[in-house]
Design a protein around this motif. Structure first.
Motif, PDB file in Angstrom:
ATOM      1  N   LYS A  55      46.800  21.512  98.376  1.00  0.00           N
ATOM      2  CA  LYS A  55      46.035  21.463  99.551  1.00  0.00           C
ATOM      3  C   LYS A  55      45.436  20.491  99.970  1.00  0.00           C
ATOM      4  O   LYS A  55      44.639  19.667  99.135  1.00  0.00           O
ATOM      5  CB  LYS A  55      44.939  22.735  99.775  1.00  0.00           C
ATOM      6  CG  LYS A  55      45.742  24.056  99.588  1.00  0.00           C
ATOM      7  CD  LYS A  55      44.726  25.181  99.815  1.00  0.00           C
ATOM      8  CE  LYS A  55      45.441  26.375  99.715  1.00  0.00           C
ATOM      9  NZ  LYS A  55      44.513  27.542 100.056  1.00  0.00           N
ATOM     10  N   HIS A  56      45.820  19.607 100.956  1.00  0.00           N
ATOM     11  CA  HIS A  56      45.098  18.446 101.546  1.00  0.00           C
ATOM     12  C   HIS A  56      44.107  18.808 102.334  1.00  0.00           C
ATOM     13  O   HIS A  56      43.960  18.942 103.268  1.00  0.00           O
ATOM     14  CB  HIS A  56      46.363  17.691 102.354  1.00  0.00           C
ATOM     15  CG  HIS A  56      47.402  17.449 101.912  1.00  0.00           C
ATOM     16  ND1 HIS A  56      47.969  16.674 100.956  1.00  0.00           N
ATOM     17  CD2 HIS A  56      48.748  18.173 102.081  1.00  0.00           C
ATOM     18  CE1 HIS A  56      49.328  16.750 100.682  1.00  0.00           C
ATOM     19  NE2 HIS A  56      49.676  17.735 101.278  1.00  0.00           N
ATOM     20  N   ASN A  57      42.892  18.482 101.539  1.00  0.00           N
ATOM     21  CA  ASN A  57      41.522  18.905 102.220  1.00  0.00           C
ATOM     22  C   ASN A  57      41.067  17.789 102.980  1.00  0.00           C
ATOM     23  O   ASN A  57      40.234  16.852 102.858  1.00  0.00           O
ATOM     24  CB  ASN A  57      40.612  18.829 100.882  1.00  0.00           C
ATOM     25  CG  ASN A  57      40.831  19.903 100.008  1.00  0.00           C
ATOM     26  OD1 ASN A  57      41.059  21.060 100.392  1.00  0.00           O
ATOM     27  ND2 ASN A  57      40.653  19.670  98.546  1.00  0.00           N
ATOM     28  N   ARG A  58      41.647  17.765 104.066  1.00  0.00           N
ATOM     29  CA  ARG A  58      41.437  16.792 105.444  1.00  0.00           C
ATOM     30  C   ARG A  58      40.951  17.738 106.367  1.00  0.00           C
ATOM     31  O   ARG A  58      41.593  18.784 106.930  1.00  0.00           O
ATOM     32  CB  ARG A  58      42.845  16.077 105.790  1.00  0.00           C
ATOM     33  CG  ARG A  58      42.417  15.406 107.179  1.00  0.00           C
ATOM     34  CD  ARG A  58      43.913  14.447 107.340  1.00  0.00           C
ATOM     35  NE  ARG A  58      44.996  15.404 107.433  1.00  0.00           N
ATOM     36  CZ  ARG A  58      45.011  16.276 108.348  1.00  0.00           C
ATOM     37  NH1 ARG A  58      44.415  16.321 109.562  1.00  0.00           N
ATOM     38  NH2 ARG A  58      46.122  17.205 108.504  1.00  0.00           N
ATOM     39  N   ARG A  59      39.708  17.430 107.146  1.00  0.00           N
ATOM     40  CA  ARG A  59      39.050  17.959 108.213  1.00  0.00           C
ATOM     41  C   ARG A  59      39.791  17.792 109.406  1.00  0.00           C
ATOM     42  O   ARG A  59      40.322  16.744 109.681  1.00  0.00           O
ATOM     43  CB  ARG A  59      37.580  17.759 108.229  1.00  0.00           C
ATOM     44  CG  ARG A  59      36.622  18.016 106.996  1.00  0.00           C
ATOM     45  CD  ARG A  59      35.206  17.696 107.364  1.00  0.00           C
ATOM     46  NE  ARG A  59      34.381  18.080 106.305  1.00  0.00           N
ATOM     47  CZ  ARG A  59      33.054  18.111 106.279  1.00  0.00           C
ATOM     48  NH1 ARG A  59      32.603  17.440 107.476  1.00  0.00           N
ATOM     49  NH2 ARG A  59      32.433  18.530 105.393  1.00  0.00           N
ATOM     50  N   GLY A  60      39.905  18.853 110.132  1.00  0.00           N
ATOM     51  CA  GLY A  60      40.631  18.874 111.466  1.00  0.00           C
ATOM     52  C   GLY A  60      42.153  18.960 111.391  1.00  0.00           C
ATOM     53  O   GLY A  60      42.439  19.087 110.413  1.00  0.00           O
ATOM     54  N   LEU A  61      42.604  19.186 112.673  1.00  0.00           N
ATOM     55  CA  LEU A  61      44.182  19.517 112.831  1.00  0.00           C
ATOM     56  C   LEU A  61      44.657  18.067 112.652  1.00  0.00           C
ATOM     57  O   LEU A  61      44.283  17.253 113.398  1.00  0.00           O
ATOM     58  CB  LEU A  61      44.558  20.249 114.008  1.00  0.00           C
ATOM     59  CG  LEU A  61      43.497  21.602 113.998  1.00  0.00           C
ATOM     60  CD1 LEU A  61      43.956  22.143 115.429  1.00  0.00           C
ATOM     61  CD2 LEU A  61      44.496  22.684 113.063  1.00  0.00           C
ATOM     62  N   GLY A  62      46.059  18.042 112.294  1.00  0.00           N
ATOM     63  CA  GLY A  62      46.693  17.070 112.177  1.00  0.00           C
ATOM     64  C   GLY A  62      47.295  16.632 113.611  1.00  0.00           C
ATOM     65  O   GLY A  62      47.166  17.544 114.494  1.00  0.00           O
ATOM     66  N   ALA A  63      47.817  15.695 113.824  1.00  0.00           N
ATOM     67  CA  ALA A  63      48.285  15.033 115.085  1.00  0.00           C
ATOM     68  C   ALA A  63      49.236  16.028 115.708  1.00  0.00           C
ATOM     69  O   ALA A  63      49.785  16.578 116.726  1.00  0.00           O
ATOM     70  CB  ALA A  63      48.937  13.809 115.210  1.00  0.00           C
ATOM     71  N   ALA A  64      50.391  16.482 114.990  1.00  0.00           N
ATOM     72  CA  ALA A  64      51.428  17.335 115.158  1.00  0.00           C
ATOM     73  C   ALA A  64      50.846  18.942 115.446  1.00  0.00           C
ATOM     74  O   ALA A  64      51.206  19.508 116.522  1.00  0.00           O
ATOM     75  CB  ALA A  64      52.584  17.540 113.795  1.00  0.00           C
ATOM     76  N   SER A  65      49.811  19.203 114.895  1.00  0.00           N
ATOM     77  CA  SER A  65      49.299  20.581 115.027  1.00  0.00           C
ATOM     78  C   SER A  65      48.610  20.439 116.442  1.00  0.00           C
ATOM     79  O   SER A  65      48.821  21.359 117.164  1.00  0.00           O
ATOM     80  CB  SER A  65      48.239  21.096 114.109  1.00  0.00           C
ATOM     81  OG  SER A  65      48.945  21.308 112.845  1.00  0.00           O
ATOM     82  N   ILE A  67      49.395  18.383 118.819  1.00  0.00           N
ATOM     83  CA  ILE A  67      50.286  18.236 120.162  1.00  0.00           C
ATOM     84  C   ILE A  67      50.835  19.643 120.433  1.00  0.00           C
ATOM     85  O   ILE A  67      51.301  20.113 121.314  1.00  0.00           O
ATOM     86  CB  ILE A  67      51.490  17.304 119.741  1.00  0.00           C
ATOM     87  CG1 ILE A  67      50.619  15.888 119.828  1.00  0.00           C
ATOM     88  CG2 ILE A  67      52.486  17.505 120.686  1.00  0.00           C
ATOM     89  CD1 ILE A  67      51.504  14.819 119.054  1.00  0.00           C
ATOM     90  N   GLY A  68      51.364  20.411 119.230  1.00  0.00           N
ATOM     91  CA  GLY A  68      51.716  21.760 119.194  1.00  0.00           C
ATOM     92  C   GLY A  68      51.181  22.589 120.094  1.00  0.00           C
ATOM     93  O   GLY A  68      51.483  23.346 121.016  1.00  0.00           O
ATOM     94  N   ILE A  69      49.592  22.838 119.809  1.00  0.00           N
ATOM     95  CA  ILE A  69      48.588  23.622 120.544  1.00  0.00           C
ATOM     96  C   ILE A  69      48.648  23.346 122.117  1.00  0.00           C
ATOM     97  O   ILE A  69      48.756  24.335 122.758  1.00  0.00           O
ATOM     98  CB  ILE A  69      47.134  23.399 119.783  1.00  0.00           C
ATOM     99  CG1 ILE A  69      47.429  23.995 118.384  1.00  0.00           C
ATOM    100  CG2 ILE A  69      46.177  24.269 120.793  1.00  0.00           C
ATOM    101  CD1 ILE A  69      46.024  23.887 117.615  1.00  0.00           C
ATOM    102  N   ILE A  70      48.630  22.047 122.276  1.00  0.00           N
ATOM    103  CA  ILE A  70      48.578  21.620 123.620  1.00  0.00           C
ATOM    104  C   ILE A  70      49.878  21.899 124.386  1.00  0.00           C
ATOM    105  O   ILE A  70      49.774  22.391 125.437  1.00  0.00           O
ATOM    106  CB  ILE A  70      48.410  20.051 123.710  1.00  0.00           C
ATOM    107  CG1 ILE A  70      47.011  19.694 123.363  1.00  0.00           C
ATOM    108  CG2 ILE A  70      48.544  19.499 125.124  1.00  0.00           C
ATOM    109  CD1 ILE A  70      46.707  17.973 123.121  1.00  0.00           C
TER     110      ILE A  70
END
Length: 536
Positions: A55-65, A67-70
């Motif tokens: 698990k990549h413990n990186r805060r926040g959504l990635g750029a792909a996520s 863009i997908g949500i938008i």
């Protein structure tokens, strides 16, 4: 890195690298401060990228996520714009039929909210693992309990608002202001469902104990989520004469002045969604009252339930248990011991039981067809075949990919082929037992179709077991819902094989020898799985 301490009134916060003053609204230890932490944790869990066991413990959504949500939101807003353009501007008057239909839809949404809230209540009480720390802090237990219920309500409401909020936004633009009531309506229903779910979960702890509650609550969550599907299938299988008789008795109740009229209190959710001020006040009042009542009455037992769950998590081996273990020899044979071992491991996993139980619930409508007509239609026979195969597929994935003692089994003196056959038996027998009763009933009227269904189900389960034995990769049992992402090829071949055997049952019952074409497709998918196994 510099450690700085900032003091604000009676609150102190410690931060690395910067000073942050605690505002009066989010005072440390207050309800809103803890709720903010709960929501941040919710978004953090949703945005944590899961890649196998890492698990990549990186805060926040990635750029792909992002863009997908938008993009999804843009599409939902376009769809809402297209639908609302067909509706005239807000006139303040709506037909009774619209109110009743929206009320029924919202009751269906409420069952989904309650199902999700039950699952989250179990996780909040037994699986989060942070309640001991919170309860040992100076924060009052009542505040912790209120925040946990509010966090559940916020989590489940955000999911539904993601899909329904575009109608509220476009309603403001198109002059249909009543659609903005979607926000308070869904949030109120979420609060009511979260309060009810926590009440049910804690009462189950009181009546059944911690261990049984984890299983029963997860099964109850699966059943509540499927209740509208089951009711619709039951209605469709009642027969035209029965449906007409029921409708003739129910329809008069929807007329003005009757129990189910559009102005009845039963349709308050639909009235609130259409912008009725009185209905909105009633619904919001019910939400606030349920939240306060649950907080006042159950927060003390919430602490007791947490303590019981913590105690239940600690392994306790008494003298009697140790004696029973030493006195219980392995006298039933290797096959039976492996089968029992697999069943016991599944029985100890409430989340897994609920997910598999949901598949069984979706098989029930097929049984209604058998017992209503006294015979099994070819389409129902095919459906039973594919669903029993998919149930066996889920179990074999757990027993093959989710095996947690692989190394121990490999170094054991037992033949690996014998262990694999026992695993296949353990995965196939529950599905066979499930369809055995309806098949025996069917055999009294149409033994040939019953035999074809039995043979097709056995062949499909055997083939799917082989596909998993050849292609399955090790995985955690917690990845059960995401198992399709582990191997696209395995999932595709499973679906092709199960539907091919279902098609062969249907064709054999209707067109005779044409079933061999579907059998050939099933065997071809099995051959491809063997080839991929050799290549791997």
């Amino acid at each position: 890195m510099k450690l700085e301490v900032a003091e604000s009134n009676d609150a102190t916060e410690i931060h690395y690298g910067k000073t942050l003053k605690a505002s009066s609204i989010f005072k440390v230890g207050s309800f809103l401060w803890l709720l903010r932490h709960e929501l941040r944790l919710y978004f953090y869990e949703k945005s944590t990228k899961d890649d196998g066991k890492k698990k990549h413990n990186r805060r926040g959504l990635g750029a792909a996520s992002i863009i997908g949500i938008i993009l999804i939101q843009i599409l939902l807003h376009l769809a809402a714009w297209g639908l609302l353009r067909l509706i005239p501007a807000d006139t303040g008057k709506f037909s009774p039929k619209v109110t009743i239909i929206l009320g029924l839809i919202l009751y269906g949404v409420f069952t989904l909210l309650l199902s999700t809230s039950l699952s989250k209540s179990v996780a909040a009480l037994f699986e989060r693992g942070d309640l001991d720390l919170l309860l040992s802090s100076p924060i009052p237990s009542k505040t912790i309990f209120q925040v946990r219920v509010a966090g559940i309500a916020a989590g489940v409401s955000l999911v539904f608002l993601f899909f329904f909020a575009p109608f509220a936004h476009l309603g403001l633009i198109l002059g249909q202001f009543h659609w903005f009531a979607i926000y308070p309506t869904l949030i109120s229903l979420a609060v009511i469902s979260a309060s009810l779910a926590m009440t049910m979960t804690l009462n189950l702890v009181r009546w059944l104990g911690v261990r049984k509650t984890r299983v029963v609550a997860q099964l109850l969550s699966a059943f509540v989520g499927a209740v509208f599907f089951l009711l619709s299938q039951m209605w469709g299988n009642l027969g035209k004469s029965v449906r007409d008789g029921v409708a003739s008795k129910l329809l008069p109740l929807f007329e003005d002045g009757q129990m189910l009229a559009a102005d009845s209190l039963l349709w308050v959710p639909g009235q609130a969604l259409l912008g009725s001020t009185a209905a909105l006040l009633i619904l919001c009042g019910l939400a606030v009252m349920s939240f306060m009542l649950v907080s006042q009455r159950l927060h003390r037992f919430f602490v007791i339930g947490v303590q019981q769950s913590t105690a239940a998590a600690r392994p306790k081996v008494s003298v009697q248990v140790q004696t029973a273990i030493t006195r219980k020899p392995f006298a039933r044979g290797l096959t039976w011991n492996v089968v029992l071992k697999e069943w016991r491991l599944i029985a100890r996993d409430p989340q897994l039981i609920s997910q598999i139980g949901l598949q069984i619930l979706y098989m029930l409508p097929l049984f209604f067809v058998i017992f209503r007509k006294g015979m099994l239609a070819p389409s129902a026979a095919a459906g039973m075949t594919v669903l029993s195969a998919l149930l066996a597929s889920s179990l074999i994935w757990v027993m093959i990919s989710g095996e947690q003692a692989t190394d121990l089994l490999r170094i054991s003196p037992a033949p690996q082929s014998h262990i694999r056959r026992a695993k296949v038996l353990a995965a196939s027998s529950p599905a066979l037992l499930l369809i055995l009763g309806p098949l025996l009933y069917l055999a009294t009227t149409d033994w040939l179709v019953a035999l074809l269904t039995l043979l097709g189900s056995i062949a499909a389960m055997h083939n799917i077991a082989l596909i998993n034995l050849w292609m399955a990769r090790p995985a955690d049992r917690s990845d059960f819902q995401r198992r399709a992402n582990g191997s696209v090829g395995l999932t595709l071949l499973e679906k092709i094989n199960s539907f091919a055997w279902a098609g062969s049952v249907y064709l054999a019952a209707t067109l005779g020898w044409w079933a061999l074409v579907s059998v050939a497709v099933a065997l071809l998918s099995l051959l491809l799985a063997w080839v991929f196994k050799i290549e791997h």
